[in-house]
Design an enzyme around this catalytic site. Structure first.
Site, PDB file in Angstrom:
ATOM      1  N   HIS A 139       7.349 -18.779  40.006  1.00  0.00           N
ATOM      2  CA  HIS A 139       6.797 -18.308  41.289  1.00  0.00           C
ATOM      3  C   HIS A 139       7.780 -17.391  42.005  1.00  0.00           C
ATOM      4  O   HIS A 139       8.878 -17.813  42.386  1.00  0.00           O
ATOM      5  CB  HIS A 139       6.457 -19.510  42.191  1.00  0.00           C
ATOM      6  CG  HIS A 139       6.067 -19.082  43.573  1.00  0.00           C
ATOM      7  ND1 HIS A 139       6.813 -19.356  44.687  1.00  0.00           N
ATOM      8  CD2 HIS A 139       5.011 -18.348  44.007  1.00  0.00           C
ATOM      9  CE1 HIS A 139       6.228 -18.827  45.752  1.00  0.00           C
ATOM     10  NE2 HIS A 139       5.140 -18.216  45.369  1.00  0.00           N
ATOM     11  N   VAL A 150      13.148 -16.846  41.981  1.00  0.00           N
ATOM     12  CA  VAL A 150      11.966 -17.269  41.224  1.00  0.00           C
ATOM     13  C   VAL A 150      12.034 -18.788  41.102  1.00  0.00           C
ATOM     14  O   VAL A 150      13.026 -19.338  40.605  1.00  0.00           O
ATOM     15  CB  VAL A 150      11.908 -16.650  39.804  1.00  0.00           C
ATOM     16  CG1 VAL A 150      10.587 -17.030  39.125  1.00  0.00           C
ATOM     17  CG2 VAL A 150      12.051 -15.127  39.854  1.00  0.00           C
ATOM     18  N   GLU A 151      10.996 -19.467  41.601  1.00  0.00           N
ATOM     19  CA  GLU A 151      10.938 -20.927  41.481  1.00  0.00           C
ATOM     20  C   GLU A 151      10.350 -21.267  40.112  1.00  0.00           C
ATOM     21  O   GLU A 151       9.210 -20.907  39.812  1.00  0.00           O
ATOM     22  CB  GLU A 151      10.061 -21.507  42.597  1.00  0.00           C
ATOM     23  CG  GLU A 151      10.661 -21.253  43.977  1.00  0.00           C
ATOM     24  CD  GLU A 151       9.795 -21.817  45.096  1.00  0.00           C
ATOM     25  OE1 GLU A 151      10.099 -22.917  45.575  1.00  0.00           O
ATOM     26  OE2 GLU A 151       8.822 -21.141  45.483  1.00  0.00           O
ATOM     27  N   VAL A 152      11.165 -21.928  39.285  1.00  0.00           N
ATOM     28  CA  VAL A 152      10.737 -22.316  37.940  1.00  0.00           C
ATOM     29  C   VAL A 152      10.295 -23.777  38.030  1.00  0.00           C
ATOM     30  O   VAL A 152      11.108 -24.661  38.310  1.00  0.00           O
ATOM     31  CB  VAL A 152      11.905 -22.130  36.944  1.00  0.00           C
ATOM     32  CG1 VAL A 152      11.545 -22.713  35.588  1.00  0.00           C
ATOM     33  CG2 VAL A 152      12.271 -20.646  36.831  1.00  0.00           C
ATOM     34  N   GLU A 180      12.760 -26.479  39.807  1.00  0.00           N
ATOM     35  CA  GLU A 180      12.321 -27.550  40.711  1.00  0.00           C
ATOM     36  C   GLU A 180      11.682 -28.651  39.861  1.00  0.00           C
ATOM     37  O   GLU A 180      10.783 -28.381  39.069  1.00  0.00           O
ATOM     38  CB  GLU A 180      11.364 -26.975  41.760  1.00  0.00           C
ATOM     39  CG  GLU A 180      12.119 -25.964  42.628  1.00  0.00           C
ATOM     40  CD  GLU A 180      11.255 -25.116  43.551  1.00  0.00           C
ATOM     41  OE1 GLU A 180      11.790 -24.197  44.176  1.00  0.00           O
ATOM     42  OE2 GLU A 180      10.040 -25.371  43.634  1.00  0.00           O
TER      43      GLU A 180
END
Ligand code: NAD
Length: 314
Positions: A139, A150-152, A180
């Site tokens: 994200h 970037v949220e993985v 996360e």
């Protein structure tokens, strides 16, 4: 270049997909783009023209960038020899279920399958699929070719290899991936953003400030601080030499009291309309492209200044 990622498929070329397309091509990947929008060719060309200077400002070699971007007739053609797929279609769980069923069938078995979804965890759209181990959320924040995070977010059945591969991929792209470990609606970044937006809307609803003044408060205080230290390091420093412990023990009580008094905006139809009109009064006389250009120019300046300041530390 990382050997693992040479060809990327971008599925959905709206706000987010077009920005990823430029970033991927700016890092030397061949990019195949699929989107049923009738103006796909024009939208891709316009985005590359607009974003190429941003990539150059980040030190990327943009020679031949546009030639690395190809339009695909459909999803199957886009993913046929992809090493990685970034999905950016509508934020709709049924859409994502159908699309990911196609992706696991049509993309090569080694391809990593990433979704830009802002709020839908991947477990919600991979339930019936056999091959869910390579599907996860990547994200970004808008626009992903500028904002580093970037949220993985792995789903319940995502493999650890895929998590590592996603981190490698986004690191290769010069992004800052953060893994996360629990799927929570909105992930971390949007939960923080929404907590703040809720209070911002409340303060405007209550007539405490106008939207423009609230934005001024933010960009002249917390915005600057939070680009350099996050809330926890900021609080640790806020406690002086005694650090976070001192802050928590001394003003922790009054902080907790304030939490109880934070606002719940009503946002009924009339309030919502009033808020929309107030925001339009503040910003409606400028065009979207003028406002976005100013935002991107300033964000690039912040990134460049932070980069220089970090180099001085080393
Ligand atoms: N806009 C943001 O700020 C933002 C930030 C982070 C993540 N996201 C997420 O990224 C995703 C895309 O958001 P957006 O803002 O770019 O939306 P958008 O509406 O701008 O773009 C979505 C695109 O998907 C296309 N599309 C529709 N059906 C398709 C299909 N079958 N195959 C391929 N493409 C198809 C549409 O034509 C459209 O161009 C969403 O999941 C959203 O939650 C958005």
């Amino acid at each position: 270049m990382s050997q693992r990622f040479r060809t990327a498929a971008v599925i959905g070329a709206g706000t987010i997909g077009l920005s990823w397309t430029a970033l991927f091509a700016g890092h030397g990947l061949t990019v195949r783009v699929s989107d049923p929008r009738p103006d796909l060719a024009e939208a891709v060309a316009a985005a590359l023209t607009e974003f190429t200077p941003h990539l150059a400002a980040q030190g990327l070699d943009v020679t031949g960038l546009a030639e690395r971007v190809q339009l695909a007739a459909d999803v199957t053609e886009a993913v046929r020899d992809a090493d990685v797929v970034q999905e950016n279609g509508p934020e709709n769980v049924e859409f994502k279920k159908d699309l990911f069923a196609t992706l696991v069938r049509e993309a090569p078995k080694h391809a990593l399958l990433l979704s830009s979804s802002s709020a839908i965890p991947s477990t919600a759209f991979t339930g019936d699929l056999d091959d869910a181990g390579r599907i996860l959320i990547g994200h970004p924040f808008n626009p992903p070719h500028l904002i580093p995070l970037v949220e993985v977010v792995p789903g319940e059945r995502t493999s650890e290899d895929s998590v590592r591969a996603a981190v490698d991929f986004y690191t290769f792209l010069g992004r800052t991936p953060v893994v996360e470990r629990k799927e929570i609606p909105g992930f971390v970044g949007n939960r923080l953003q929404n907590a703040l937006s809720r209070e911002a809307i409340y303060l405007v609803e209550q007539g405490v400030v106008t939207p423009a003044d609230l934005d001024k408060v933010m960009t002249n205080s917390l915005g600057i601080r939070w680009a350099t230290v996050g809330p926890f390091l900021g609080s640790h420093l806020g406690g002086g030499p005694g650090g976070y412990r001192h802050l928590a023990e001394h003003i922790g009580k009054s902080m907790k009291k304030m939490w109880a008094g934070l606002g719940q905006p009503s946002q009924n139809e009339a309030e919502q309309e009033r808020l929309i009109e107030a925001v339009e009064k503040a910003y409606g006389s400028s065009t979207y492209s003028a406002l976005a250009e100013a935002r991107d120019r300033k964000q690039l300046a912040v990134l460049s200044a932070l980069d220089s300041a970090s180099k001085e530390e080393n």
